[in-house]
Design a protein around this motif. Structure first.
Motif, mmCIF file in Angstrom:
data_model
loop_
_atom_site.group_PDB
_atom_site.id
_atom_site.type_symbol
_atom_site.label_atom_id
_atom_site.label_comp_id
_atom_site.label_asym_id
_atom_site.label_seq_id
_atom_site.Cartn_x
_atom_site.Cartn_y
_atom_site.Cartn_z
ATOM 1 N N ASN A 227 0.750 -1.272 0.179
ATOM 2 C CA ASN A 227 0.028 -0.004 -0.133
ATOM 3 C C ASN A 227 0.762 1.252 0.069
ATOM 4 O O ASN A 227 1.644 1.491 0.915
ATOM 5 N N THR A 236 -8.902 0.754 4.261
ATOM 6 C CA THR A 236 -7.787 -0.154 4.771
ATOM 7 C C THR A 236 -7.968 -1.482 4.927
ATOM 8 O O THR A 236 -7.308 -2.553 4.654
ATOM 9 N N SER A 251 2.885 -1.274 4.155
ATOM 10 C CA SER A 251 2.424 -0.135 3.913
ATOM 11 C C SER A 251 3.580 0.883 4.030
ATOM 12 O O SER A 251 4.005 1.001 5.158
ATOM 13 N N VAL A 256 -0.952 -0.303 8.680
ATOM 14 C CA VAL A 256 -2.276 -1.196 8.211
ATOM 15 C C VAL A 256 -2.069 -2.248 9.531
ATOM 16 O O VAL A 256 -1.067 -2.479 9.959
ATOM 17 N N HIS A 268 4.480 -1.701 8.737
ATOM 18 C CA HIS A 268 4.454 -0.243 8.472
ATOM 19 C C HIS A 268 5.931 -0.219 7.929
ATOM 20 O O HIS A 268 6.856 -0.193 8.937
#
Length: 323
Positions: A227, A236, A251, A256, A268
């Motif tokens: 993402n 999300t 992400s 997320v 992340h």
């Protein structure tokens, strides 16, 4: 030996640069003709800059949103991506030589200028198959895509990856790198970016403006979600739900979370500097396996306008700025 010329003001060498003296909107970016030219310290080199490039995270830095974990002192010249020619060595620096054409991620910034200093150990030989300025598109976006796919996403040949936000700089590199690794790539993009994303190798391009992304997947889950777009909680969650049990969600934008019991690993990512990975990316460029998607090249004085465009969603691919 390469020689340099520079202006002086009151005995101090000066240069053109874009700097911010306060945090705020793009208007705080000032194009200056008499900024002090830096001198390389031990282990550093001075580069005559060929180009820098715009990264959306630098807009957040300019606005002061990153000071809690990425503090910078003012005045500050942005520009994490830099390509250029070595014109001076700092004391004891032996890794590079004057005249070397290099590219790298300058974690301290400074690329938005005629000259910049950077640690010699963080620079690698620039690709020889493209103009030197074009190499500035590679470091930040390329390293982020590499680490998201292969370190955190553990992508392997035959797997299916969903690149959400493939029209940007990171997304373009991620699409190409995933295809090069033998993966099936599903990419979301606006109609403006769809053709470019297809050229980069996406097997399926989903118009995210036309409806839910999950509906376009035909019920087939993905092994990896990457993402690259800021999303609300509902969007999300819908994207994470496309990942198979045991798969991964990485992400670079909105953090997320994977539902309890889903078996999905969520990460992340904050990318790091890695010269060895950057050298591998350069090799892929020179082999023709990775194309630099440069949508525009603009003069350094336009940096504030480029920030405005970036914050309004008006940029596709990578935008270079040349002094």
């Amino acid at each position: 030996m390469t020689t340099t010329t520079h202006r002086t003001t009151g005995g101090t060498a000066t240069m053109r640069a874009v700097r911010l003296h306060a945090f705020g909107d793009p208007s705080v970016l000032r194009h200056e003709t008499d900024a002090p030219r830096p001198r390389p310290a031990a282990g550093q080199v001075l580069l005559r800059v060929a180009a820098t490039s715009f990264n959306p995270t630098e807009a957040a830095l300019r606005a002061g949103l990153l000071q809690s974990f990425l503090p910078v002192d003012l005045p500050y010249a942005p520009g994490w991506d830099v390509s250029g020619t070595v014109v001076e060595l700092g004391p004891g620096t032996t890794e590079l030589a004057v005249g070397d054409r290099v590219v790298g991620r300058a974690d301290a910034g400074g690329g938005a200028a005629e000259y910049a200093v950077a640690p010699a150990g963080l620079l690698v030989a620039a690709p020889g198959s493209v103009p030197l300025a074009h190499a500035a598109a590679l470091p930040v976006a390329g390293l982020t895509a590499w680490q998201a796919l292969f370190e955190h996403g553990r992508l392997a040949a035959g797997q299916r990856v969903l690149v959400n936000g493939a029209g940007g700089g990171i997304g373009g590199f991620a699409t190409q790198l995933a295809k090069h690794a033998g993966a099936e790539v599903v990419a979301t993009a606006s109609p403006r970016s769809a053709d470019a994303v297809r050229r980069q190798g996406a097997d399926l391009v989903v118009d995210y403006t036309a409806g839910p992304v999950a509906a376009a997947l035909g019920g087939e889950p993905v092994d990896l979600l990457l993402n690259l777009v800021p999303l609300g909680p509902a969007d999300t969650a819908a994207l994470v739900a496309t990942v198979r049990p045991g798969g991964r969600a990485v992400s670079v934008a909105t953090p997320v979370e994977a539902p309890a019991g889903s078996g999905v690993t969520a990460t992340h990512l904050v990318a790091r500097n890695d010269p060895q990975q950057l050298a591998a990316l350069v090799e892929l460029v020179d082999r023709g396996a990775l194309v630099l998607d440069i949508s525009a090249t603009r003069p350094l004085a336009d940096l504030a306008e480029v920030h405005r465009l970036g914050e309004s969603g008006g940029i596709r691919g990578k935008v270079l700025l040349t002094p």
